[in-house]
Design a protein around this motif. Structure first.
Motif, PDB file in Angstrom:
ATOM      1  N   GLY A  55      50.902  45.753  49.448  1.00 15.11           N
ATOM      2  CA  GLY A  55      49.522  46.147  49.144  1.00 15.11           C
ATOM      3  C   GLY A  55      48.521  45.126  49.666  1.00 15.11           C
ATOM      4  N   ARG A  56      47.475  45.585  50.286  1.00 19.83           N
ATOM      5  CA  ARG A  56      46.405  44.723  50.823  1.00 19.83           C
ATOM      6  C   ARG A  56      45.057  45.239  50.332  1.00 19.83           C
ATOM      7  NH1 ARG A  56      48.288  40.097  53.271  1.00 19.83           N
ATOM      8  NH2 ARG A  56      50.202  40.590  54.363  1.00 19.83           N
ATOM      9  N   LEU A  57      44.112  44.320  50.207  1.00 16.84           N
ATOM     10  CA  LEU A  57      42.740  44.709  49.898  1.00 16.84           C
ATOM     11  C   LEU A  57      42.014  44.998  51.202  1.00 16.84           C
ATOM     12  CD1 LEU A  57      41.802  42.126  47.134  1.00 16.84           C
ATOM     13  CD2 LEU A  57      42.544  44.469  46.858  1.00 16.84           C
ATOM     14  N   PHE A  94      45.630  41.769  40.668  1.00 19.61           N
ATOM     15  CA  PHE A  94      45.223  40.368  40.714  1.00 19.61           C
ATOM     16  C   PHE A  94      43.712  40.266  40.928  1.00 19.61           C
ATOM     17  CE2 PHE A  94      44.595  36.169  42.385  1.00 19.61           C
ATOM     18  CZ  PHE A  94      45.583  35.397  41.804  1.00 19.61           C
ATOM     19  N   ALA A  95      43.177  41.041  41.880  1.00 18.74           N
ATOM     20  CA  ALA A  95      41.746  41.007  42.190  1.00 18.74           C
ATOM     21  C   ALA A  95      40.909  41.504  41.012  1.00 18.74           C
ATOM     22  CB  ALA A  95      41.463  41.843  43.427  1.00 18.74           C
ATOM     23  N   MET A  96      41.370  42.538  40.322  1.00 15.40           N
ATOM     24  CA  MET A  96      40.620  43.076  39.190  1.00 15.40           C
ATOM     25  C   MET A  96      40.537  42.073  38.045  1.00 15.40           C
ATOM     26  SD  MET A  96      41.778  47.114  39.248  1.00 15.40           S
ATOM     27  CE  MET A  96      42.268  47.024  37.573  1.00 15.40           C
ATOM     28  N   ASN A  97      41.588  41.304  37.831  1.00 15.03           N
ATOM     29  CA  ASN A  97      41.623  40.401  36.676  1.00 15.03           C
ATOM     30  C   ASN A  97      41.175  38.973  36.993  1.00 15.03           C
ATOM     31  OD1 ASN A  97      42.617  42.320  34.803  1.00 15.03           O
ATOM     32  ND2 ASN A  97      44.611  42.144  35.750  1.00 15.03           N
ATOM     33  N   ASP A  98      41.483  38.462  38.170  1.00 12.53           N
ATOM     34  CA  ASP A  98      41.197  37.065  38.488  1.00 12.53           C
ATOM     35  C   ASP A  98      40.180  36.869  39.608  1.00 12.53           C
ATOM     36  OD1 ASP A  98      42.987  36.359  36.560  1.00 12.53           O
ATOM     37  OD2 ASP A  98      44.586  35.763  37.913  1.00 12.53           O
ATOM     38  N   GLY A  99      39.697  37.920  40.196  1.00 13.68           N
ATOM     39  CA  GLY A  99      38.745  37.804  41.299  1.00 13.68           C
ATOM     40  C   GLY A  99      39.458  37.896  42.640  1.00 13.68           C
ATOM     41  N   GLU A 100      38.667  37.940  43.712  1.00 10.82           N
ATOM     42  CA  GLU A 100      39.222  38.147  45.049  1.00 10.82           C
ATOM     43  C   GLU A 100      39.620  36.857  45.758  1.00 10.82           C
ATOM     44  OE1 GLU A 100      36.928  40.783  47.419  1.00 10.82           O
ATOM     45  OE2 GLU A 100      36.891  42.330  45.876  1.00 10.82           O
ATOM     46  N   THR A 101      39.405  35.717  45.119  1.00 10.38           N
ATOM     47  CA  THR A 101      39.844  34.434  45.699  1.00 10.38           C
ATOM     48  C   THR A 101      40.568  33.624  44.641  1.00 10.38           C
ATOM     49  OG1 THR A 101      37.760  33.337  45.165  1.00 10.38           O
ATOM     50  CG2 THR A 101      37.938  34.335  47.355  1.00 10.38           C
ATOM     51  N   LYS A 102      41.391  32.720  45.108  1.00  7.97           N
ATOM     52  CA  LYS A 102      42.144  31.827  44.216  1.00  7.97           C
ATOM     53  C   LYS A 102      42.025  30.420  44.775  1.00  7.97           C
ATOM     54  CE  LYS A 102      45.239  30.772  41.030  1.00  7.97           C
ATOM     55  NZ  LYS A 102      44.925  30.773  39.634  1.00  7.97           N
TER      56      LYS A 102
END
Length: 128
Positions: free
Chosen positions: A123-125, A26-34
């Motif tokens: 999984g966590r960043l 999710f972070a790789m494709n859409d960024g680290e925030t939503k």
């Protein structure tokens, strides 16, 4: 997959759909925030990926239940007619094993959904 976040203002659950299977993807494709808008209080929220979580799908549960509750009587109906015609012990055991098919499909669908949810939630960043 349906992902959720909790609105900090009204504590309502905000949901959205995503094709990503893990937080890293999710972070790789859409960024680290939503950024999401709460439908109740209409407050615009920005969530870090670690604040998002997945839940088990109700649609998967419904499909699995339908397969189980429709498949079992269907097999019982046809097994009864075959047993009446043939009537051997071997055939009875074979048909009995076929009766497990709807139960196995039901169990597999629910298990795969649970695995999918656990994979995302585990999984966590590190940098958040």
């Amino acid at each position: 997959m349906k992902l959720f976040a909790v609105c900090p203002k009204c504590k309502n659950e905000i949901s959205f759909n995503s094709i990503h299977k893990t937080r890293v993807e999710f972070a790789m494709n859409d960024g680290e925030t939503k950024t999401l808008n709460c439908k109740i209080c209409e407050y615009k929220n920005t969530f870090k990926i670690n604040e998002l979580y997945a839940k088990e799908s109700k649609i998967a549960q419904i499909i699995a239940g339908l397969i189980f509750f429709i498949g079992t009587p269907f097999l019982l109906f046809y097994a009864k007619t075959i047993l009446i015609k043939m009537g051997t012990l071997k055939l009875t055991l074979i048909i009995g094993s076929f009766m497990l098919i709807p139960a196995l499909i039901y169990k597999t669908i629910l298990k795969e959904d649970r695995i999918r949810v656990n994979t995302f939630n585990r999984g966590r960043l590190k940098n958040q």
